[in-house]
Design an enzyme around this catalytic site. Structure first.
Site, PDB file in Angstrom:
ATOM      1  CG  LEU A  85      -2.025  -1.152   1.118  1.00 13.20           C
ATOM      2  CD1 LEU A  85      -2.999  -1.038   2.277  1.00 13.20           C
ATOM      3  CD2 LEU A  85      -2.763  -1.172  -0.210  1.00 13.20           C
ATOM      4  CG  ASN A 102       1.294  -2.235  -8.119  1.00 15.91           C
ATOM      5  OD1 ASN A 102       1.258  -2.952  -7.131  1.00 15.91           O
ATOM      6  ND2 ASN A 102       0.321  -1.372  -8.394  1.00 15.91           N
ATOM      7  CG  HIS A 104      -4.675  -1.209  -9.961  1.00  9.55           C
ATOM      8  ND1 HIS A 104      -4.569  -0.498  -8.792  1.00  9.55           N
ATOM      9  CD2 HIS A 104      -5.902  -0.910 -10.480  1.00  9.55           C
ATOM     10  CE1 HIS A 104      -5.679   0.216  -8.617  1.00  9.55           C
ATOM     11  NE2 HIS A 104      -6.498  -0.021  -9.630  1.00  9.55           N
ATOM     12  CG  ASP A 145      -2.560   2.566  -9.266  1.00 11.00           C
ATOM     13  OD1 ASP A 145      -1.725   1.672  -8.999  1.00 11.00           O
ATOM     14  OD2 ASP A 145      -3.532   2.814  -8.559  1.00 11.00           O
TER      15      ASP A 145
END
Length: 193
Positions: A85, A102, A104, A145
């Site tokens: 996080l 990452n 998502h 992101d």
């Protein structure tokens, strides 16, 4: 052999899945799991599978004198965020260019950005009436992101799907595809070296 570190904050189902996938891999292995939470169940999963663990506070994460020596000690070449996080600091992105990835839990760029994780994402997918959801694996950049997309996998949704149904469908994609996508990234890294 490429050494992988997994950064995780929670339960760790993706973490365990990745460790098992690479346990007997001829080119890569998970050697370290880092969490910002001492009570993250991912740490238990990793220890049961014989992988070293480390808890790093947000302050330590943001201190360039703490994390890089740890990663150097384990000769880490790839960092995989699996439900981690905290925002990755710019200094670490600079040290590991195109070597931090990452996952998502939506089809970026939809439902991404600060605060969009876990159930928050699935609630947004439901609220928007999306006809599909999925996973996005991307390189980490200084924009939350916002890094270059490596791969996406999709699943159709029904208007009757609950937030829990959406989460379950998305999680199934993670279990099926995330290790293979990480492997593709690793193969791409070896071809460039």
């Amino acid at each position: 052999m490429t050494n992988i570190a997994i950064f995780v904050s929670g339960n760790g189902s993706n973490c365990e899945n990745l460790i098992k996938f690479f346990q007997h891999h001829e080119r890569a292995r998970v050697v370290l799991v880092v969490s910002n939470k001492a009570d993250a169940y991912a740490l238990v999963r990793a220890e049961r599978l014989g992988v070293d663990t480390m808890v790093v506070s947000k302050t330590q994460l943001n201190d360039p004198s703490v994390v890089p020596p740890l990663l150097d000690k384990y000769e880490i070449r790839l960092i995989v965020l699996a439900g981690f996080l905290p925002i990755i600091p710019d200094y670490l992105i600079s040290l590991y260019p195109r070597r931090i990835i990452n996952i998502h839990p939506s089809l970026l760029p939809r439902h991404g950005g600060k605060g969009m994780w876990g159930h928050h994402v699935h609630e947004a997918v439901k609220a928007c009436g999306d006809s599909e959801t999925g996973i996005t694996v991307h390189y980490v950049s200084s924009v939350c992101d916002g890094g270059e997309i490596i791969a996406q996998r999709k699943v159709a949704l029904s208007p009757d799907d609950s937030v829990g149904d959406i989460a379950a469908k998305e999680h199934e994609l993670e279990m099926l595809y995330f290790p293979e996508i990480v492997e593709q990234v690793l193969l791409g890294m070896s071809e460039k070296n």
